[in-house]
Design a protein around this motif. Structure first.
Motif, PDB file in Angstrom:
ATOM      1  N   GLU A  26       6.235   8.742   6.745  1.00 27.49           N
ATOM      2  CA  GLU A  26       4.786   8.885   6.525  1.00 27.49           C
ATOM      3  C   GLU A  26       3.971   8.401   7.715  1.00 27.49           C
ATOM      4  O   GLU A  26       2.770   8.618   7.779  1.00 27.49           O
ATOM      5  CB  GLU A  26       4.376   8.155   5.235  1.00 27.49           C
ATOM      6  CG  GLU A  26       4.281   6.638   5.319  1.00 27.49           C
ATOM      7  CD  GLU A  26       5.619   5.902   5.233  1.00 27.49           C
ATOM      8  OE1 GLU A  26       6.683   6.547   5.357  1.00 27.49           O
ATOM      9  OE2 GLU A  26       5.580   4.664   5.059  1.00 27.49           O
ATOM     10  N   LYS A  27       4.651   7.730   8.677  1.00 27.68           N
ATOM     11  CA  LYS A  27       3.959   7.240   9.879  1.00 27.68           C
ATOM     12  C   LYS A  27       4.571   7.863  11.130  1.00 27.68           C
ATOM     13  O   LYS A  27       4.308   7.392  12.238  1.00 27.68           O
ATOM     14  CB  LYS A  27       4.095   5.710   9.955  1.00 27.68           C
ATOM     15  CG  LYS A  27       3.241   5.020   8.927  1.00 27.68           C
ATOM     16  CD  LYS A  27       1.772   5.149   9.259  1.00 27.68           C
ATOM     17  CE  LYS A  27       0.912   5.123   8.025  1.00 27.68           C
ATOM     18  NZ  LYS A  27      -0.495   5.421   8.351  1.00 27.68           N
ATOM     19  N   HIS A  34      -0.156  15.893   2.267  1.00 29.48           N
ATOM     20  CA  HIS A  34      -0.354  16.650   3.512  1.00 29.48           C
ATOM     21  C   HIS A  34       0.839  17.564   3.788  1.00 29.48           C
ATOM     22  O   HIS A  34       0.687  18.650   4.351  1.00 29.48           O
ATOM     23  CB  HIS A  34      -0.544  15.659   4.659  1.00 29.48           C
ATOM     24  CG  HIS A  34      -1.290  16.208   5.822  1.00 29.48           C
ATOM     25  ND1 HIS A  34      -2.667  16.238   5.873  1.00 29.48           N
ATOM     26  CD2 HIS A  34      -0.857  16.764   6.974  1.00 29.48           C
ATOM     27  CE1 HIS A  34      -3.047  16.788   7.010  1.00 29.48           C
ATOM     28  NE2 HIS A  34      -1.971  17.115   7.697  1.00 29.48           N
ATOM     29  N   HIS A  84       4.303  10.997  12.324  1.00 29.22           N
ATOM     30  CA  HIS A  84       3.632  12.153  12.897  1.00 29.22           C
ATOM     31  C   HIS A  84       4.319  13.459  12.487  1.00 29.22           C
ATOM     32  O   HIS A  84       4.716  13.598  11.332  1.00 29.22           O
ATOM     33  CB  HIS A  84       3.577  11.955  14.429  1.00 29.22           C
ATOM     34  CG  HIS A  84       2.539  12.790  15.117  1.00 29.22           C
ATOM     35  ND1 HIS A  84       2.723  13.309  16.367  1.00 29.22           N
ATOM     36  CD2 HIS A  84       1.319  13.209  14.713  1.00 29.22           C
ATOM     37  CE1 HIS A  84       1.643  14.000  16.726  1.00 29.22           C
ATOM     38  NE2 HIS A  84       0.788  13.946  15.739  1.00 29.22           N
ATOM     39  N   THR A  85       4.452  14.380  13.412  1.00 27.90           N
ATOM     40  CA  THR A  85       4.937  15.726  13.099  1.00 27.90           C
ATOM     41  C   THR A  85       6.351  15.712  12.521  1.00 27.90           C
ATOM     42  O   THR A  85       6.635  16.407  11.541  1.00 27.90           O
ATOM     43  CB  THR A  85       4.945  16.578  14.389  1.00 27.90           C
ATOM     44  OG1 THR A  85       3.869  16.163  15.211  1.00 27.90           O
ATOM     45  CG2 THR A  85       4.792  18.032  14.088  1.00 27.90           C
ATOM     46  N   HIS A 100      -0.673   4.244  -0.390  1.00 27.43           N
ATOM     47  CA  HIS A 100      -1.648   5.261  -0.021  1.00 27.43           C
ATOM     48  C   HIS A 100      -1.092   6.175   1.085  1.00 27.43           C
ATOM     49  O   HIS A 100      -1.192   7.393   1.006  1.00 27.43           O
ATOM     50  CB  HIS A 100      -2.884   4.495   0.468  1.00 27.43           C
ATOM     51  CG  HIS A 100      -4.040   5.323   0.857  1.00 27.43           C
ATOM     52  ND1 HIS A 100      -5.171   5.410   0.092  1.00 27.43           N
ATOM     53  CD2 HIS A 100      -4.263   6.095   1.936  1.00 27.43           C
ATOM     54  CE1 HIS A 100      -6.033   6.201   0.689  1.00 27.43           C
ATOM     55  NE2 HIS A 100      -5.514   6.625   1.809  1.00 27.43           N
ATOM     56  N   SER A 101      -0.469   5.557   2.107  1.00 30.25           N
ATOM     57  CA  SER A 101       0.025   6.346   3.242  1.00 30.25           C
ATOM     58  C   SER A 101       1.113   7.317   2.808  1.00 30.25           C
ATOM     59  O   SER A 101       1.109   8.477   3.208  1.00 30.25           O
ATOM     60  CB  SER A 101       0.626   5.433   4.313  1.00 30.25           C
ATOM     61  OG  SER A 101      -0.337   4.565   4.815  1.00 30.25           O
ATOM     62  N   SER A 158      -0.500  10.104   0.665  1.00 28.11           N
ATOM     63  CA  SER A 158      -1.315  11.089   1.383  1.00 28.11           C
ATOM     64  C   SER A 158      -0.459  11.922   2.331  1.00 28.11           C
ATOM     65  O   SER A 158      -0.725  13.101   2.536  1.00 28.11           O
ATOM     66  CB  SER A 158      -2.509  10.447   2.093  1.00 28.11           C
ATOM     67  OG  SER A 158      -2.104   9.616   3.117  1.00 28.11           O
ATOM     68  N   ALA A 159       0.619  11.327   2.886  1.00 31.15           N
ATOM     69  CA  ALA A 159       1.511  12.120   3.735  1.00 31.15           C
ATOM     70  C   ALA A 159       2.250  13.176   2.907  1.00 31.15           C
ATOM     71  O   ALA A 159       2.421  14.315   3.358  1.00 31.15           O
ATOM     72  CB  ALA A 159       2.505  11.215   4.458  1.00 31.15           C
ATOM     73  N   VAL A 212       7.679  -2.127   1.092  1.00 27.06           N
ATOM     74  CA  VAL A 212       7.315  -2.914   2.274  1.00 27.06           C
ATOM     75  C   VAL A 212       7.370  -4.372   1.869  1.00 27.06           C
ATOM     76  O   VAL A 212       7.357  -4.704   0.694  1.00 27.06           O
ATOM     77  CB  VAL A 212       5.897  -2.595   2.809  1.00 27.06           C
ATOM     78  CG1 VAL A 212       5.833  -1.205   3.393  1.00 27.06           C
ATOM     79  CG2 VAL A 212       4.847  -2.792   1.732  1.00 27.06           C
ATOM     80  N   ASN A 252       0.808  -1.198   0.000  1.00 23.90           N
ATOM     81  CA  ASN A 252       0.000   0.000   0.000  1.00 23.90           C
ATOM     82  C   ASN A 252       0.852   1.264   0.000  1.00 23.90           C
ATOM     83  O   ASN A 252       1.676   1.465   0.878  1.00 23.90           O
ATOM     84  CB  ASN A 252      -0.869  -0.077   1.265  1.00 23.90           C
ATOM     85  CG  ASN A 252      -1.356   1.265   1.700  1.00 23.90           C
ATOM     86  OD1 ASN A 252      -1.810   2.048   0.884  1.00 23.90           O
ATOM     87  ND2 ASN A 252      -1.252   1.534   2.983  1.00 23.90           N
ATOM     88  N   LEU A 304       6.322  14.317   8.953  1.00 19.18           N
ATOM     89  CA  LEU A 304       5.773  15.265   7.984  1.00 19.18           C
ATOM     90  C   LEU A 304       6.768  16.391   7.715  1.00 19.18           C
ATOM     91  O   LEU A 304       6.887  16.877   6.597  1.00 19.18           O
ATOM     92  CB  LEU A 304       4.434  15.828   8.482  1.00 19.18           C
ATOM     93  CG  LEU A 304       3.290  14.807   8.526  1.00 19.18           C
ATOM     94  CD1 LEU A 304       2.068  15.413   9.211  1.00 19.18           C
ATOM     95  CD2 LEU A 304       2.920  14.327   7.123  1.00 19.18           C
TER      96      LEU A 304
END
Lengths: 260, 216
Positions: free
Chosen positions: B196-197, B24, B199-200, B16-17, B20-21, B50, B14, B203
């Motif tokens: 991408e996982k 964002h 958090h702040t 997607h993460s 989208s990150a 992955v 996937n 990002l």
């Protein structure tokens, strides 16, 4: 210093709504899993687990949509469990944006699913959920068995041996719930937590029974868990994630304190 | 302006993460693709990954993503970010799946964490290395801008990168051993953790990538 112990709020979701809701003072819709997930993300939760208790097929389409919306807004790991029965179910949830899926009953019916799923998608995204309940001692030693159907149906399978087997088949993590403690607020069943954390090389998430912050501390320091999962103490505003982390840190547990 | 960011999709899981990150974090346009033309025209390239390395390498080669990546790296004005198994695939060889030759873009080995694995005090460590660990910024780099040293990022892996040229190491993480958490060379930045996982901080690293000119 090194790897932090994780705090994982858990949302029980049915037909796209959080069951029982939450009690955050400033939340608009206490039943919206997306809004609640965003709030836990802002609080510094280390991961979020989303447990789908929807029975109907139509309702599960709603779940997929909810996972997609959370994944667009929340940039911490998201685990989805409940009703995962096949490689296709796993693919659907991963494609929707879940980082891990949690397999429970389907692993009992078909342990090979765990091997196939780990081979196809990687161990890192395969969590095996174990619902354990204490049964009669054997030779004076405690014994825990796997139960299904919310703790009502015994399987005869030894919980510790099962955890070892699931790890051998390729599970990346164990989510261990004590059915004796779930919902009691009396704390984790530390005996089975310790037995399983000692028996497997993979990380173990302790779940079931958290009623206060000492329970979280005990799960780590006495149970040996790598992560602690809780629902109601966070949902009903008794404690925030930062309060839980500060409490654990004060007791010498390494946690990820919020970086903003 | 980040321009167009191509996330190389070689069919392993996937993305997607990641997409989208990146959106964002401020990407103008994110394409998830293995189309040579689109990747060639993109302003930036992300090489994720992955799953198990043998399957990843097979798909990377089958879809000729190895050549696409080599072309992107040869264009020094095109920043490239490799993530997790994407970073491992850059190395010479991985111990996973009984031993798998990788792209050899960066000389080095991908090693198993070991079993048993213990910390400095002799306490047992679980494998996979899963969760939030501190990354030591071994050297300054535009992608670390605004991120304090020893910030925690989210890791999930059982094999770790050990680059031959220690001068390429931009970040390291302690987990029984000292593992390479980030490598940097020219327009390439590679990370073992998942921005991408993360958090702040994650990002912020992605935003730094989107603003990076590929020079360091």
């Amino acid at each position: 210093m090194g790897l932090a112990k994780r705090i994982i709020p858990c949302l029980d979701v049915e037909n796209g709504r959080v069951v029982k809701g939450v009690n955050f003072v400033d939340i608009r819709d206490a039943g919206d899993p997306v809004e609640i997930a965003i709030r836990y993300n802002e609080q510094g939760a280390d991961e979020i687990t989303f447990l789908d208790i929807t029975a109907s097929h139509e309702g599960r389409d709603t779940t997929v949509h909810t996972v997609e919306k959370i994944a667009e807004e929340v940039f911490i790991p998201l685990t989805v469990g409940g009703g995962i029965r096949s490689l296709q179910d796993i693919r659907t949830m991963l494609n929707a944006g879940a980082d891990k899926v949690s397999i429970n009953t389907a692993a009992i019916h078909n342990p090979e699913l765990v091997r196939e799923a780990a081979g196809r998608f990687g161990s890192q995204c395969i969590v095996v959920a174990i619902d354990a309940k204490r049964v009669a001692d054997v030779d004076g030693r405690p014994r825990w068995e796997i139960f299904t159907h919310g703790g009502r149906k015994p399987t005869g399978i030894d919980a510790v041996a099962w955890a070892v087997r699931m790890a051998e088949l390729g599970a990346g993590e164990i989510l261990l719930t004590s059915m004796d403690r779930d919902g009691t607020k009396n704390g984790f069943e530390l005996g089975v937590t310790r037995a399983i954390t000692d028996a497997v090389e993979i990380p173990v998430i302790a779940s079931g029974g958290v009623g206060n912050l000492d329970h979280l501390v005990d799960g780590i320091l006495l149970g040996g868990a790598d992560a602690v999962l809780a629902a109601s103490i966070f949902h009903f505003g008794e404690f925030t994630v930062p309060e839980a982390k500060a409490y654990m840190a004060a007791r010498g547990i390494e946690v990820r304190l919020q970086v903003t | 302006m980040s321009g167009v960011v191509a996330v190389i999709d070689y069919g392993m899981g996937n993305l997607h993460s990641v997409a989208s990150a990146l959106a964002h974090a401020g990407a103008d346009e994110v394409l998830v693709t293995h189309d040579a033309e689109l990747i060639h025209k993109a302003d930036r390239v992300v090489f994720p990954g992955v799953g198990a390395i043998r399957d990843c390498m097979a798909e990377i080669r089958r879809l000729r993503c190895d050549q696409l990546l080599a072309d992107a790296l040869a264009d020094r004005h095109k920043p490239v970010l490799a993530i997790c198994v994407g970073m491992q695939a850059l190395m010479s060889h991985s111990q996973e799946n009984g031993g798998v030759p990788c792209l050899d873009i960066i000389p080095g080995e991908v090693r198993y964490f070991g079993n048993p694995l213990v910390d400095a005090d002799g306490a047992r460590l679980k494998v996979p290395h899963m969760g939030w660990n501190e990354v030591r910024q071994v050297r300054a780099h535009p992608l670390w801008q605004g991120i304090p040293d020893m910030t925690r990022f989210y890791f999930v892996h059982s094999y770790y990168v050990d680059a031959v040229d220690r001068g390429l190491v931009a970040g390291s993480v302690q987990y029984g051993v000292s593992a390479d958490a980030a490598l940097a060379r020219d327009n390439l930045f590679a990370v073992q953790f998942h921005p991408e996982k993360s958090h702040t901080a994650g990002l912020r690293l992605l935003r730094n990538f989107l603003e990076w000119n590929g020079q360091c």
